[in-house]
Design an enzyme around this catalytic site. Structure first.
Site, PDB file in Angstrom:
ATOM      1  N   ARG A  64      18.315 -23.995  -9.060  1.00 27.76           N
ATOM      2  CA  ARG A  64      19.504 -24.045  -9.913  1.00 27.76           C
ATOM      3  C   ARG A  64      20.480 -22.973  -9.449  1.00 27.76           C
ATOM      4  O   ARG A  64      20.184 -22.167  -8.575  1.00 27.76           O
ATOM      5  CB  ARG A  64      19.117 -23.809 -11.377  1.00 27.76           C
ATOM      6  CG  ARG A  64      18.103 -22.679 -11.561  1.00 27.76           C
ATOM      7  CD  ARG A  64      18.121 -22.070 -12.926  1.00 27.76           C
ATOM      8  NE  ARG A  64      19.350 -21.367 -13.183  1.00 27.76           N
ATOM      9  CZ  ARG A  64      19.634 -20.162 -12.696  1.00 27.76           C
ATOM     10  NH1 ARG A  64      18.796 -19.525 -11.899  1.00 27.76           N
ATOM     11  NH2 ARG A  64      20.790 -19.592 -12.972  1.00 27.76           N
ATOM     12  N   ARG A  98      23.258 -33.334 -10.667  1.00 24.46           N
ATOM     13  CA  ARG A  98      23.846 -32.476 -11.700  1.00 24.46           C
ATOM     14  C   ARG A  98      25.362 -32.559 -11.570  1.00 24.46           C
ATOM     15  O   ARG A  98      25.965 -31.919 -10.705  1.00 24.46           O
ATOM     16  CB  ARG A  98      23.369 -31.027 -11.587  1.00 24.46           C
ATOM     17  CG  ARG A  98      21.878 -30.859 -11.818  1.00 24.46           C
ATOM     18  CD  ARG A  98      21.522 -29.462 -12.276  1.00 24.46           C
ATOM     19  NE  ARG A  98      21.956 -29.222 -13.652  1.00 24.46           N
ATOM     20  CZ  ARG A  98      21.927 -28.027 -14.246  1.00 24.46           C
ATOM     21  NH1 ARG A  98      21.523 -26.969 -13.577  1.00 24.46           N
ATOM     22  NH2 ARG A  98      22.315 -27.890 -15.496  1.00 24.46           N
ATOM     23  N   ASP A 253      29.901 -22.699 -12.671  1.00 21.96           N
ATOM     24  CA  ASP A 253      29.395 -23.903 -12.024  1.00 21.96           C
ATOM     25  C   ASP A 253      30.523 -24.780 -11.504  1.00 21.96           C
ATOM     26  O   ASP A 253      30.327 -25.569 -10.590  1.00 21.96           O
ATOM     27  CB  ASP A 253      28.528 -24.697 -13.001  1.00 21.96           C
ATOM     28  CG  ASP A 253      27.179 -24.041 -13.193  1.00 21.96           C
ATOM     29  OD1 ASP A 253      26.222 -24.490 -12.543  1.00 21.96           O
ATOM     30  OD2 ASP A 253      27.074 -23.067 -13.963  1.00 21.96           O
TER      31      ASP A 253
END
Length: 381
Positions: A64, A98, A253
């Protein structure tokens, strides 16, 4: 107040974390990951022999963090190419793993682009696979270099905003070596302050519901001998009210063209608190996290995570992927859940965005575009 003080000398650095590596055992190439769902209890490796296995690792958060996802995506394309799998299909699976993390798509497209260009030029799939793998390795090295530059720029900004040192920094989620080819983004700035003797306290939000702060950032802070304290997300307000926070440092992100920042859910409330208490709110992220094709915060797709992450308590050994994990129920069965992975902080609440090309403040679309247009050959005096 419970805390964890530095136990080691500032001058002693731990060995690098083995977060992600390419390996070629006799049975074929694999991508080896440090399984972040099992931290801090154990440092266990997860071996991905194909792209579906890597996609599962991404979705379950075994790997991640925006920059590292870009690296993993690039290596995933190379893995498919070297194995002789369908590269186009692999790239599509990886990009959709994602949706909020723009770096993932960037890494996938970069390696895939190198692969297809080599195929078109030479017509040799094995040579094209080698080119894709080399491109993934280049991205890996570039991210490590960018991490170092972000740390230097971020520390210089902190010293400008907070002269005198003794910084008390609040961070959210995890932004260290576990998310990067180097030492991280926001965490790398705090680590730099620590190494120079200018970090008084790192406040670590636990980061519900998957506790990336408690499990991962506290793990990295302890590993580096940093003075840190862990707090529940809901305790941040009282910390600000007591005057115990000098600056907030977070990662991202995705950053939209206007400077809106998508980061781990819980970031936006910190920005509001920081604004009210006149505390700098600083975002640290590589330029690859800036998405010029996303106009503003409203245009960012926010991933919704499984409800089980909220209604159940699970240990890393059981799994942190959500859903039916066999964890301890903390809400009535069937409880509806709102579980966004991220929230959006508008640019007017962001004091500065720090990248490997420097910092932009105030945060505007024009300033961000100019920053991202700079050459990557940056020297810091």
């Amino acid at each position: 107040m419970a805390d964890q003080d530095a136990q080691s000398s500032v001058g002693i650095e731990p060995p690098p974390l083995p977060v992600l590596r390419w390996d070629e055992p006799p049975e074929g190439p694999v991508l080896v990951l440090l399984d972040q769902t099992r931290l801090p209890a154990e440092e266990a490796e997860l071996v991905c022999a194909d792209v579906p296995a890597l996609v599962r690792a991404i979705r379950t958060l075994a790997v991640r963090g925006a920059p590292l996802l870009g690296i993993a995506g690039a290596y995933g394309v190379a893995l498919a190419a070297v194995r002789g799998d369908d590269v186009a299909e692999a790239a599509d699976l990886l990009e959709r793993a994602r949706p909020t993390a723009v770096n993932l798509g960037y890494g996938v497209r970069r390696a895939a682009g190198a692969y297809w260009a080599a195929r078109e030029k030479e017509g040799d799939p094995e040579r094209a696979a080698a080119v894709a793998l080399a491109e993934a390795g280049a991205l890996h090295r570039e991210d490590a270099e960018a991490s170092g530059r972000m740390a230097r720029y971020g520390l210089a900004l902190l010293d400008e905003l907070l002269p005198g040192g003794g910084h008390r920094l609040l961070t959210h989620c995890n932004t260290g070596a576990l998310v990067s080819g180097g030492e991280g983004t926001a965490f790398a700035v705090a680590l730099g302050a620590h190494r120079e003797g200018r970090l008084r306290r790192l406040w670590v939000d636990e980061t519900r519901p998957l506790l990336q702060g408690a499990r991962l950032t506290a793990y990295e802070a302890a590993r580096n001998g940093m003075p840190y304290s862990l707090l529940t997300d809901s305790a941040a307000g009282s910390l600000f009210a007591a005057g115990e926070v000098d600056a907030v440092l977070i990662g991202a992100d995705r950053i939209a063209a206007d400077g809106s920042v998508a980061n781990k859910v819980g970031s936006y409330p910190l920005a509001v608190l920081a604004k009210y208490h006149h505390v700098p709110f600083i975002v640290v992220a590589p330029t690859t996290t800036v998405d010029p094709d996303t106009a503003d915060g409203a245009s960012i797709t926010v991933e919704q995570r499984p409800g089980g992450e909220v209604t159940e308590l699970t240990s890393p050994q059981i799994g942190a992927a959500g859903g039916d994990t066999g964890g301890l129920l903390v809400a009535p069965a069937g409880t509806p859940v709102y579980n966004p992975a991220f929230d959006i902080t508008p640019p007017e609440l962001v004091t500065a965005i720090v990248t490997e090309e420097g910092a932009v403040s105030p945060v505007t679309g024009v300033g961000l575009a100019e920053l991202c247009a700079r050459s990557s050959q940056v020297t810091i005096s």
